[in-house]
Design a protein around this motif. Structure first.
Motif, short mmCIF file in Angstrom:
data_model
loop_
_atom_site.label_atom_id
_atom_site.label_comp_id
_atom_site.label_asym_id
_atom_site.label_seq_id
_atom_site.Cartn_x
_atom_site.Cartn_y
_atom_site.Cartn_z
N UNK A 135 12.05 4.74 -12.82
CA UNK A 135 11.63 3.69 -13.74
C UNK A 135 10.91 2.61 -12.95
N UNK A 136 9.74 2.22 -13.43
CA UNK A 136 8.96 1.16 -12.80
C UNK A 136 7.74 1.73 -12.10
N UNK A 137 6.67 0.96 -12.16
CA UNK A 137 5.42 1.35 -11.51
C UNK A 137 5.52 1.14 -10.01
N UNK A 138 4.79 1.93 -9.25
CA UNK A 138 4.68 1.69 -7.82
C UNK A 138 3.91 0.38 -7.63
N UNK A 139 4.08 -0.29 -6.50
CA UNK A 139 3.40 -1.58 -6.30
C UNK A 139 1.87 -1.51 -6.47
N UNK A 140 1.23 -0.45 -5.98
CA UNK A 140 -0.23 -0.37 -6.07
C UNK A 140 -0.69 -0.24 -7.53
N UNK A 141 0.03 0.49 -8.34
CA UNK A 141 -0.34 0.63 -9.75
C UNK A 141 0.08 -0.61 -10.53
N UNK A 142 1.18 -1.22 -10.16
CA UNK A 142 1.60 -2.46 -10.80
C UNK A 142 0.54 -3.55 -10.63
#
Length: 177
Positions: A135-142
């Motif tokens: 659950x949660x986007x990776x930092x680069x996609x976030x």
């Protein structure tokens, strides 16, 4: 679609697509979530469809003037890279429709057989880094979410500017003399 005054209002649908339980696949829902809290034209509807392909198909069959799909977009490119595509009937091809899954291509391809047609469609996509369980986007996609929100708002602004002026049902605008 008629509003409470009997005016026919054109509609633009912004559809966030993706599975929030598969990390970066949740990109579309993340963008839709950000768009929900922002002001927008009354003809614009933002929906987080997640993996509910059948719901998207039914909403498209109800009729929209334009569709903006927001989704993780696998392919070549760097993770977090945004891509904007114009999609037409020739771009869709055939894909089997599964009422229990979300394949945007399959949903759009099924419209004709369901009695509808593909509206003018724009895809705002982001290259994912990881679509594995989590659950949660990776930092680069976030970090790409803010850029996608801006891109969607810009595209929707252009679509709204091109909409015909709504008029009372059963009447036509009078030509200017």
């Amino acid at each position: 679609m008629r509003d409470g005054t009997g005016t026919v209002e054109p509609r633009i649908l912004v559809a966030g697509i993706g599975n929030i339980f598969c990390q970066d696949d949740g990109f579309g829902p993340a963008v839709a979530g950000r768009l929900h809290g922002r002001p927008r034209h009354p003809a614009v509807r933002v929906v987080d469809y997640g993996i509910r392909g059948m719901h998207l198909a039914f909403d498209l069959l109800d009729g929209v003037d334009a569709l903006v799909l927001v989704d993780a977009l696998p392919g070549a490119g760097e993770p977090g890279e945004l891509t904007v595509l114009q999609v037409g009937p020739d771009d869709i091809g055939d894909a089997p429709f599964d009422a229990h899954a979300m394949s945007p291509v399959a949903v759009l391809a099924s419209l004709g057989s369901l009695g509808g047609q593909l509206p003018p469609t724009i895809v705002v996509g982001c290259r994912p880094l990881d679509v594995g369980p989590g659950i949660g986007l990776t930092p680069v996609v976030s970090r790409a979410v803010a850029g996608a929100v801006a891109e969607v708002e810009e595209r929707v602004g252009r679509l709204v500017a091109d909409l015909p002026t709504p008029h009372a049902a059963g009447t036509r605008p009078r030509p200017e003399a």
